[in-house]
Design a protein around this motif. Structure first.
Motif, PDB file in Angstrom:
ATOM      1  N   ILE A  59       0.835  -1.204   0.000  1.00  9.90           N
ATOM      2  CA  ILE A  59       0.000   0.000   0.000  1.00  9.90           C
ATOM      3  C   ILE A  59       0.867   1.250   0.000  1.00  9.90           C
ATOM      4  CG2 ILE A  59      -1.602   1.369   1.397  1.00  9.90           C
ATOM      5  CD1 ILE A  59      -2.845  -1.307   2.302  1.00  9.90           C
ATOM      6  N   ASN A  60       1.905   1.262   0.845  1.00 12.25           N
ATOM      7  CA  ASN A  60       2.785   2.429   0.949  1.00 12.25           C
ATOM      8  C   ASN A  60       3.542   2.698  -0.348  1.00 12.25           C
ATOM      9  OD1 ASN A  60       2.062   3.015   3.574  1.00 12.25           O
ATOM     10  ND2 ASN A  60       3.693   1.777   4.477  1.00 12.25           N
ATOM     11  N   ARG A  61       3.980   1.634  -1.022  1.00 10.39           N
ATOM     12  CA  ARG A  61       4.690   1.817  -2.287  1.00 10.39           C
ATOM     13  C   ARG A  61       3.780   2.464  -3.334  1.00 10.39           C
ATOM     14  NH1 ARG A  61       6.907  -3.291  -0.970  1.00 10.39           N
ATOM     15  NH2 ARG A  61       5.326  -4.363  -2.212  1.00 10.39           N
ATOM     16  N   THR A  62       2.538   1.978  -3.399  1.00  6.69           N
ATOM     17  CA  THR A  62       1.590   2.534  -4.365  1.00  6.69           C
ATOM     18  C   THR A  62       1.275   3.989  -4.029  1.00  6.69           C
ATOM     19  OG1 THR A  62       0.607   0.343  -4.695  1.00  6.69           O
ATOM     20  CG2 THR A  62      -0.692   2.242  -5.394  1.00  6.69           C
ATOM     21  N   LYS A  63       1.078   4.291  -2.771  1.00  9.23           N
ATOM     22  CA  LYS A  63       0.798   5.664  -2.354  1.00  9.23           C
ATOM     23  C   LYS A  63       1.961   6.593  -2.681  1.00  9.23           C
ATOM     24  CE  LYS A  63      -2.546   4.844   1.359  1.00  9.23           C
ATOM     25  NZ  LYS A  63      -2.828   5.007   2.802  1.00  9.23           N
ATOM     26  N   THR A  64       3.187   6.095  -2.515  1.00  5.48           N
ATOM     27  CA  THR A  64       4.360   6.918  -2.821  1.00  5.48           C
ATOM     28  C   THR A  64       4.413   7.255  -4.307  1.00  5.48           C
ATOM     29  OG1 THR A  64       5.661   6.014  -0.984  1.00  5.48           O
ATOM     30  CG2 THR A  64       6.890   6.976  -2.814  1.00  5.48           C
ATOM     31  N   ARG A  65       4.169   6.266  -5.162  1.00  8.02           N
ATOM     32  CA  ARG A  65       4.185   6.513  -6.610  1.00  8.02           C
ATOM     33  C   ARG A  65       3.116   7.535  -6.996  1.00  8.02           C
ATOM     34  NH1 ARG A  65       5.434   0.883  -6.894  1.00  8.02           N
ATOM     35  NH2 ARG A  65       3.220   0.320  -7.094  1.00  8.02           N
ATOM     36  N   ILE A  66       1.924   7.392  -6.425  1.00  3.39           N
ATOM     37  CA  ILE A  66       0.845   8.318  -6.734  1.00  3.39           C
ATOM     38  C   ILE A  66       1.194   9.725  -6.261  1.00  3.39           C
ATOM     39  CG2 ILE A  66      -1.539   8.943  -6.107  1.00  3.39           C
ATOM     40  CD1 ILE A  66      -2.189   5.955  -6.228  1.00  3.39           C
ATOM     41  N   SER A  67       1.715   9.822  -5.050  1.00  2.62           N
ATOM     42  CA  SER A  67       2.107  11.126  -4.510  1.00  2.62           C
ATOM     43  C   SER A  67       3.174  11.777  -5.376  1.00  2.62           C
ATOM     44  CB  SER A  67       2.622  10.960  -3.077  1.00  2.62           C
ATOM     45  OG  SER A  67       3.027  12.194  -2.543  1.00  2.62           O
ATOM     46  N   ASP A  68       4.149  10.998  -5.838  1.00  2.00           N
ATOM     47  CA  ASP A  68       5.206  11.528  -6.706  1.00  2.00           C
ATOM     48  C   ASP A  68       4.624  12.093  -7.999  1.00  2.00           C
ATOM     49  OD1 ASP A  68       7.162  10.933  -4.903  1.00  2.00           O
ATOM     50  OD2 ASP A  68       7.892   9.145  -5.935  1.00  2.00           O
ATOM     51  N   TYR A  69       3.678  11.370  -8.583  1.00  2.00           N
ATOM     52  CA  TYR A  69       3.057  11.848  -9.820  1.00  2.00           C
ATOM     53  C   TYR A  69       2.293  13.156  -9.586  1.00  2.00           C
ATOM     54  CZ  TYR A  69       3.979   7.482 -12.378  1.00  2.00           C
ATOM     55  OH  TYR A  69       4.579   6.428 -13.016  1.00  2.00           O
ATOM     56  N   VAL A  70       1.548  13.224  -8.497  1.00  2.00           N
ATOM     57  CA  VAL A  70       0.760  14.422  -8.220  1.00  2.00           C
ATOM     58  C   VAL A  70       1.665  15.636  -8.012  1.00  2.00           C
ATOM     59  CG1 VAL A  70      -0.866  15.514  -6.631  1.00  2.00           C
ATOM     60  CG2 VAL A  70      -1.164  13.118  -7.246  1.00  2.00           C
ATOM     61  N   LEU A  71       2.755  15.444  -7.264  1.00  2.00           N
ATOM     62  CA  LEU A  71       3.635  16.561  -6.914  1.00  2.00           C
ATOM     63  C   LEU A  71       4.534  16.994  -8.071  1.00  2.00           C
ATOM     64  CD1 LEU A  71       4.670  15.466  -3.314  1.00  2.00           C
ATOM     65  CD2 LEU A  71       3.034  17.248  -3.943  1.00  2.00           C
ATOM     66  N   CYS A  72       4.775  16.095  -9.025  1.00  2.00           N
ATOM     67  CA  CYS A  72       5.687  16.422 -10.127  1.00  2.00           C
ATOM     68  C   CYS A  72       4.969  16.920 -11.382  1.00  2.00           C
ATOM     69  CB  CYS A  72       6.541  15.200 -10.492  1.00  2.00           C
ATOM     70  SG  CYS A  72       7.843  14.867  -9.303  1.00  2.00           S
ATOM     71  N   ASN A  73       3.646  16.862 -11.371  1.00  2.00           N
ATOM     72  CA  ASN A  73       2.892  17.307 -12.530  1.00  2.00           C
ATOM     73  C   ASN A  73       1.927  18.424 -12.115  1.00  2.00           C
ATOM     74  OD1 ASN A  73       3.505  15.166 -14.862  1.00  2.00           O
ATOM     75  ND2 ASN A  73       3.402  14.062 -12.908  1.00  2.00           N
ATOM     76  N   LYS A 119       5.452  13.049 -15.353  1.00  2.00           N
ATOM     77  CA  LYS A 119       6.801  13.271 -14.823  1.00  2.00           C
ATOM     78  C   LYS A 119       6.944  12.621 -13.459  1.00  2.00           C
ATOM     79  CE  LYS A 119       7.184  17.798 -17.096  1.00  2.00           C
ATOM     80  NZ  LYS A 119       7.323  19.254 -16.868  1.00  2.00           N
ATOM     81  N   SER A 120       8.165  12.163 -13.145  1.00  2.00           N
ATOM     82  CA  SER A 120       8.500  11.590 -11.839  1.00  2.00           C
ATOM     83  C   SER A 120       9.689  12.352 -11.260  1.00  2.00           C
ATOM     84  CB  SER A 120       8.852  10.106 -11.972  1.00  2.00           C
ATOM     85  OG  SER A 120       7.760   9.372 -12.471  1.00  2.00           O
ATOM     86  N   PRO A 121       9.878  12.288  -9.943  1.00  2.00           N
ATOM     87  CA  PRO A 121      11.015  13.000  -9.365  1.00  2.00           C
ATOM     88  C   PRO A 121      12.347  12.357  -9.734  1.00  2.00           C
ATOM     89  CG  PRO A 121       9.926  11.678  -7.700  1.00  2.00           C
ATOM     90  CD  PRO A 121       9.063  11.614  -8.915  1.00  2.00           C
ATOM     91  N   GLU A 122      13.352  13.182  -9.928  1.00  2.00           N
ATOM     92  CA  GLU A 122      14.717  12.675 -10.080  1.00  2.00           C
ATOM     93  C   GLU A 122      15.193  12.158  -8.725  1.00  2.00           C
ATOM     94  OE1 GLU A 122      16.836  12.266 -12.441  1.00  2.00           O
ATOM     95  OE2 GLU A 122      16.137  13.421 -14.166  1.00  2.00           O
ATOM     96  N   VAL A 123      15.938  11.056  -8.731  1.00  2.00           N
ATOM     97  CA  VAL A 123      16.464  10.494  -7.485  1.00  2.00           C
ATOM     98  C   VAL A 123      17.986  10.550  -7.515  1.00  2.00           C
ATOM     99  CG1 VAL A 123      16.625   8.431  -6.034  1.00  2.00           C
ATOM    100  CG2 VAL A 123      14.479   8.972  -7.201  1.00  2.00           C
ATOM    101  N   ILE A 124      18.579  11.089  -6.463  1.00  2.00           N
ATOM    102  CA  ILE A 124      20.036  11.213  -6.355  1.00  2.00           C
ATOM    103  C   ILE A 124      20.481  10.514  -5.080  1.00  2.00           C
ATOM    104  CG2 ILE A 124      21.992  12.802  -6.252  1.00  2.00           C
ATOM    105  CD1 ILE A 124      20.103  14.953  -7.394  1.00  2.00           C
ATOM    106  N   GLU A 125      21.331   9.502  -5.220  1.00  2.00           N
ATOM    107  CA  GLU A 125      21.813   8.811  -4.028  1.00  2.00           C
ATOM    108  C   GLU A 125      23.010   9.540  -3.419  1.00  2.00           C
ATOM    109  OE1 GLU A 125      23.901   6.621  -7.458  1.00  2.00           O
ATOM    110  OE2 GLU A 125      21.918   7.497  -7.057  1.00  2.00           O
ATOM    111  N   ASN A 126      23.183   9.378  -2.126  1.00  2.00           N
ATOM    112  CA  ASN A 126      24.302   9.970  -1.376  1.00  2.00           C
ATOM    113  C   ASN A 126      24.405  11.481  -1.586  1.00  2.00           C
ATOM    114  OD1 ASN A 126      25.101   7.529  -0.198  1.00  2.00           O
ATOM    115  ND2 ASN A 126      26.296   6.973  -2.021  1.00  2.00           N
ATOM    116  N   ILE A 127      23.278  12.134  -1.460  1.00  2.00           N
ATOM    117  CA  ILE A 127      23.243  13.586  -1.593  1.00  2.00           C
ATOM    118  C   ILE A 127      24.016  14.251  -0.448  1.00  2.00           C
ATOM    119  CG2 ILE A 127      21.035  13.771  -0.373  1.00  2.00           C
ATOM    120  CD1 ILE A 127      22.024  15.918  -3.359  1.00  2.00           C
ATOM    121  N   VAL A 128      23.950  13.640   0.746  1.00  2.00           N
ATOM    122  CA  VAL A 128      24.754  14.076   1.888  1.00  2.00           C
ATOM    123  C   VAL A 128      25.245  12.830   2.617  1.00  2.00           C
ATOM    124  CG1 VAL A 128      23.535  16.274   2.209  1.00  2.00           C
ATOM    125  CG2 VAL A 128      22.724  14.220   3.388  1.00  2.00           C
ATOM    126  N   GLU A 129      26.255  12.985   3.444  1.00  2.00           N
ATOM    127  CA  GLU A 129      26.761  11.880   4.259  1.00  2.00           C
ATOM    128  C   GLU A 129      25.875  11.697   5.490  1.00  2.00           C
ATOM    129  OE1 GLU A 129      29.184   9.968   3.257  1.00  2.00           O
ATOM    130  OE2 GLU A 129      29.465  11.200   1.467  1.00  2.00           O
TER     131      GLU A 129
END
Length: 323
Positions: free
Chosen positions: A87-101, A257-267
């Motif tokens: 459920i959480n994974r699906t909600k995250t994808r939906i939230s990402d779409y709403v916030l990026c478009n 559109k989806s959010p860009e993901v950047i790993e290790n943005i900070v330590e």
């Protein structure tokens, strides 16, 4: 893919708290690095149009490429825990779409059992049949939209079940230009007596219906706050929907559109100002950094966001040129 702390031990509590974020991140990392066996992660960022969300772990973790381990982890979970993560994974994808478009309208579609395509009340209780009808209408509407306006509209659709068991759908549209009629117009054959009586209590020009939708009742209204809309539309992703035999949980256009993901943005040791803390968990913290903030400008100066995206695009161009 399995996930473990830096020392290589698989922590059950860590998985419970961070499994969804780890899996999403590991998929992105290994998509372009299929030979990579593991990667140390201190943090990752999701870049949205107006802000950056940073997930910073208290201690670095290692993302592993052991599919069998992931299978065993999944199999060892009880059903309730697994469903909650799904459920959480699906909600995250939906939230990402709403916030990026830039979705502009919220729409509700229902089905009339008297309609020649819906046919029966029993069919209204069949998610597969009703979703097929709606997506068929959406596809035809896209063709009409291209013919009239020269472009497609964007959409995201989620189902909801009535208390009586019948299905209806909620959608959000972007750049939809086809006809929208006043909800209280005599053309709206699904207008009820109570709605007519309450007409003067509603804001003017805020409620409409789609005359081209003929499968049942429709209602459309402008979206005023996309952050609130993100929270609102996620509530329809429920345990009941996840356990449905028909596995589709939402439908969306391919041009979202989806959010860009950047790993290790900070330590892990990096100190981020407390005012940006959004949520705290046992093993990680979540920060929301507005793009007009001093800290975001600091991240840019440190070549952590804009330069990372540019390097990624440059690397993709170079690899494509060598093919």
């Amino acid at each position: 893919m399995g996930i473990a702390p830096l020392a290589g031990l698989l922590s059950k509590t860590t998985l419970n708290g961070n499994f969804r974020g780890f899996m999403n991140l590991s998929n992105l990392i290994f998509k372009n690095n299929p030979d990579l066996k593991f990667k140390e992660i201190s943090s990752y960022a999701k870049v949205y149009p107006d802000f950056v969300k940073i997930i910073k772990y208290n201690r670095p973790v290692v993302v592993l490429t052991c599919k069998e381990e992931a299978k065993n982890i999944k199999d060892s979970k009880d059903e309730k825990d697994y469903l909650e993560k799904s459920i959480n994974r699906t909600k995250t994808r939906i939230s990402d779409y709403v916030l990026c478009n830039n979705f502009t309208h919220f729409v509700t579609f229902t089905f009339d059992q008297k309609n020649s395509k819906v046919k029966t009340e029993e069919n209204r209780h069949d998610l597969r049949k009703m979703s097929k009808l709606l997506i068929g209408w959406i596809n035809n509407e896209q063709k009409n939209h291209i013919f009239k306006h020269g472009h497609k509209f964007k959409y995201l659709i989620v189902p909801e079940r009535h208390k009586n068991g019948a299905w209806h759908f909620h959608a959000i549209f972007e750049n939809y230009k086809n006809e929208i009629e006043d909800f209280y117009s005599p053309k709206n054959k699904y207008l009820t007596v109570d709605e007519i009586r309450s007409k003067n209590k509603k804001p003017k020009n805020q409620r409409g219906f789609l005359p081209r939708y003929t499968l049942g009742r429709s209602e459309i209204a402008p979206i005023k706050d996309k952050t609130k809309m993100s929270s609102y539309i996620k509530k329809y992703i429920t345990k009941e929907l996840i356990t449905e035999k028909f596995k589709k949980r939402y439908w969306c256009s391919k041009n979202l559109k989806s959010p860009e993901v950047i790993e290790n943005i900070v330590e892990s040791s990096t100190i981020i100002p407390k005012k940006y803390i959004f949520k705290k968990y046992d093993y990680h913290k979540v920060y929301i950094i507005p793009k007009d903030s001093d800290y975001f400008r600091f991240l840019n100066f440190s070549n952590k966001i804009d330069h990372t995206l540019k390097r990624r695009k440059f690397s993709h161009i170079v690899k494509s040129s060598l093919l």
